[in-house]
Design an enzyme around this catalytic site. Sequence first.
Site, PDB file in Angstrom:
ATOM      1  N   LEU A 118       8.543  -4.313 -34.228  1.00 29.71           N
ATOM      2  CA  LEU A 118       8.424  -3.534 -33.153  1.00 29.71           C
ATOM      3  C   LEU A 118       8.231  -4.048 -32.354  1.00 29.71           C
ATOM      4  O   LEU A 118       7.977  -4.286 -30.590  1.00 29.71           O
ATOM      5  CB  LEU A 118       7.983  -2.135 -32.772  1.00 29.71           C
ATOM      6  CG  LEU A 118       7.844  -1.249 -32.016  1.00 29.71           C
ATOM      7  CD1 LEU A 118       9.347  -0.608 -31.702  1.00 29.71           C
ATOM      8  CD2 LEU A 118       6.964   0.117 -31.826  1.00 29.71           C
ATOM      9  N   ILE A 127       4.447  -4.716 -31.101  1.00 28.96           N
ATOM     10  CA  ILE A 127       3.633  -4.245 -30.105  1.00 28.96           C
ATOM     11  C   ILE A 127       2.079  -4.289 -30.034  1.00 28.96           C
ATOM     12  O   ILE A 127       2.212  -4.281 -31.602  1.00 28.96           O
ATOM     13  CB  ILE A 127       3.260  -2.704 -29.715  1.00 28.96           C
ATOM     14  CG1 ILE A 127       3.290  -1.411 -31.078  1.00 28.96           C
ATOM     15  CG2 ILE A 127       4.932  -2.135 -29.336  1.00 28.96           C
ATOM     16  CD1 ILE A 127       3.585   0.125 -31.027  1.00 28.96           C
ATOM     17  N   HIS A 150       1.634  -5.312 -58.073  1.00 29.11           N
ATOM     18  CA  HIS A 150       0.375  -6.139 -59.399  1.00 29.11           C
ATOM     19  C   HIS A 150       0.990  -5.530 -60.582  1.00 29.11           C
ATOM     20  O   HIS A 150       0.391  -7.063 -61.152  1.00 29.11           O
ATOM     21  CB  HIS A 150      -0.819  -5.503 -58.450  1.00 29.11           C
ATOM     22  CG  HIS A 150      -0.988  -4.262 -59.166  1.00 29.11           C
ATOM     23  ND1 HIS A 150      -0.829  -3.176 -57.911  1.00 29.11           N
ATOM     24  CD2 HIS A 150      -1.270  -3.301 -59.892  1.00 29.11           C
ATOM     25  CE1 HIS A 150      -0.958  -2.226 -58.583  1.00 29.11           C
ATOM     26  NE2 HIS A 150      -1.325  -2.055 -59.877  1.00 29.11           N
ATOM     27  N   THR A 192      -0.113   4.159 -56.648  1.00 33.98           N
ATOM     28  CA  THR A 192      -0.777   2.640 -57.040  1.00 33.98           C
ATOM     29  C   THR A 192      -2.278   2.251 -57.126  1.00 33.98           C
ATOM     30  O   THR A 192      -2.825   1.382 -57.877  1.00 33.98           O
ATOM     31  CB  THR A 192       0.488   2.380 -55.496  1.00 33.98           C
ATOM     32  OG1 THR A 192       1.094   2.583 -55.069  1.00 33.98           O
ATOM     33  CG2 THR A 192      -0.450   0.729 -55.111  1.00 33.98           C
ATOM     34  N   ALA A 193      -3.272   3.524 -56.380  1.00 34.49           N
ATOM     35  CA  ALA A 193      -4.503   3.255 -56.736  1.00 34.49           C
ATOM     36  C   ALA A 193      -5.360   4.628 -56.871  1.00 34.49           C
ATOM     37  O   ALA A 193      -4.489   5.296 -56.816  1.00 34.49           O
ATOM     38  CB  ALA A 193      -4.540   2.737 -54.756  1.00 34.49           C
ATOM     39  N   ASP A 201       3.334  -3.672 -52.143  1.00 32.06           N
ATOM     40  CA  ASP A 201       2.598  -3.368 -53.483  1.00 32.06           C
ATOM     41  C   ASP A 201       3.906  -2.230 -54.145  1.00 32.06           C
ATOM     42  O   ASP A 201       3.630  -1.781 -55.069  1.00 32.06           O
ATOM     43  CB  ASP A 201       1.665  -2.188 -53.698  1.00 32.06           C
ATOM     44  CG  ASP A 201       1.643  -2.832 -54.954  1.00 32.06           C
ATOM     45  OD1 ASP A 201       1.206  -3.760 -55.591  1.00 32.06           O
ATOM     46  OD2 ASP A 201       0.441  -2.452 -55.760  1.00 32.06           O
ATOM     47  N   ASN A 222      -2.216   3.746 -64.649  1.00 35.80           N
ATOM     48  CA  ASN A 222      -1.249   4.546 -64.241  1.00 35.80           C
ATOM     49  C   ASN A 222      -0.325   3.654 -63.241  1.00 35.80           C
ATOM     50  O   ASN A 222       0.778   4.294 -62.484  1.00 35.80           O
ATOM     51  CB  ASN A 222      -1.857   5.366 -63.789  1.00 35.80           C
ATOM     52  CG  ASN A 222      -2.828   6.703 -64.590  1.00 35.80           C
ATOM     53  OD1 ASN A 222      -3.207   6.726 -64.880  1.00 35.80           O
ATOM     54  ND2 ASN A 222      -1.137   7.253 -64.596  1.00 35.80           N
ATOM     55  N   SER A 223      -0.308   2.278 -62.574  1.00 31.89           N
ATOM     56  CA  SER A 223       0.232   1.777 -61.779  1.00 31.89           C
ATOM     57  C   SER A 223       1.414   1.624 -62.146  1.00 31.89           C
ATOM     58  O   SER A 223       1.942   1.379 -62.737  1.00 31.89           O
ATOM     59  CB  SER A 223      -0.517   0.324 -60.886  1.00 31.89           C
ATOM     60  OG  SER A 223      -1.510   0.921 -60.200  1.00 31.89           O
TER      61      SER A 223
END
Length: 456
Positions: A269, A271, A110, A230-231, A140, A213-214
């Site tokens: 996978l 499932i 982002h 990230t968040a 992200d 800070n991302s």
Amino acid sequence: MNKKVVNRFFVACCIVAASMSVNLVSNAALPFFSKDKDEVPSLAPMLDKATPAIVSISVEGTQVSRQRVPEMFKHFFGGTDEQVQERPFKGLGSGVIIDAKKGYVVTNNHVVDNADEIIVKLTDGREFTAKKLGADEQSDIALLKIEPDALSAMPLADSDELRVGDFVVAIGNPFGLNQTVTSGIVSALGRSGLNIGGYENFIQTDAAINRGNSGGALVSLRGELVGINTAIFGPNGGNVGIGFAIPSNMMKSLVDQIIEFGEVRRGLLGIMGQDIDSGLADAMNLDANQGAFVSEVSPDSAADKGGIQAGDIITEINGRPVTSFQELRAKVASRGAGAELELTVLRKGKREKINVTLGDATQNVVLAKEIHPALEGATLTNGKTKQGDNGIVISELESRSPAARIGLQDGDVIIGINRKKVDTVMQLRAELEDAKGVIALNVKRGVTSLYLVIRQ
């Protein structure tokens, strides 16, 4: 602040962007390791080595928004089907140099999404124009490349070795304050269900992380990269002691795929399942309180070929504990197609080891928003109904998304549009492109057939 102010809240969650400054703020008391009791504890020696690998990222680009024009208003817009608006933007963020010889820089998707120009600035003041090698929106992560001229890279830690209580340092660019350093601890692991991204397996920390800070680094006291900031979790976008970072192992797996293929080729996978809670444990007479409960196994999938059965509880991947279905989903998705895994399952009270080779999720998985805006939030997969008929399975669904609001549910199978049968994602895309006015989706939900209406 990011080029696009993103507020994706679970209670209140703000995506953040990054760069860094050598300004120490301590949230948790740091341990004292020196034998010399007269020595003052300091993170400065570690930061002297770590901060040159942290870069500031500035971006410029054009944000394009598209909106379908209702039939009754088309004459006001020249008869066009959609209205297109373009807005220029600028943004700031951070990144981490992970390979000095090749000039690889990792950041959040982002931070650089839709950017036409990406400038990377080093701590010594040098600036480089960066090329985006690839990105993955759902996790992200983005990989950039700059000229490899006397760079300093940060070594990667094994994020699977992290424990709650380990001390960490966050380096970033909050509010444009370059090279800001904050400290704290790992306060939780395997966080998911935050509705921040498609695949969530976050490290939670109380190291102060704020807007800006991302893409920055979450660093161990050894100066090794353990995560990509990230968040944050806060009512007004400010720090309240809860921040989230993508584990370095997950990042590395995704970056390796981008380097090799130019894109992320997710492992599959095959499932469906859910987390284990007390109600499920009692109803199924299960001998486990944590893990991923398997409710359904897709025919001819990696799970089916490996011998996984409905009712199994997956408790470990390659010897590492799995505490929830979301954690399993994120770890499997970040592994590349063809990856070999050893799964530990609990079956009828006994533990078994099962080896599986992951399939390629990119072969038949599509984000529904790429097909129609009303389906945003759903992930589509070619599959079958319980009766064995071909259709398009809603393999993943974000809560409160446009797709959820029209009535779609996880596990639904789309079998027709406006009374015309569709068997594959490709057919669905073609029919929706040609559809005008009201669209009626014919959906199979278990043994029930129903219609969901999309009004354009």
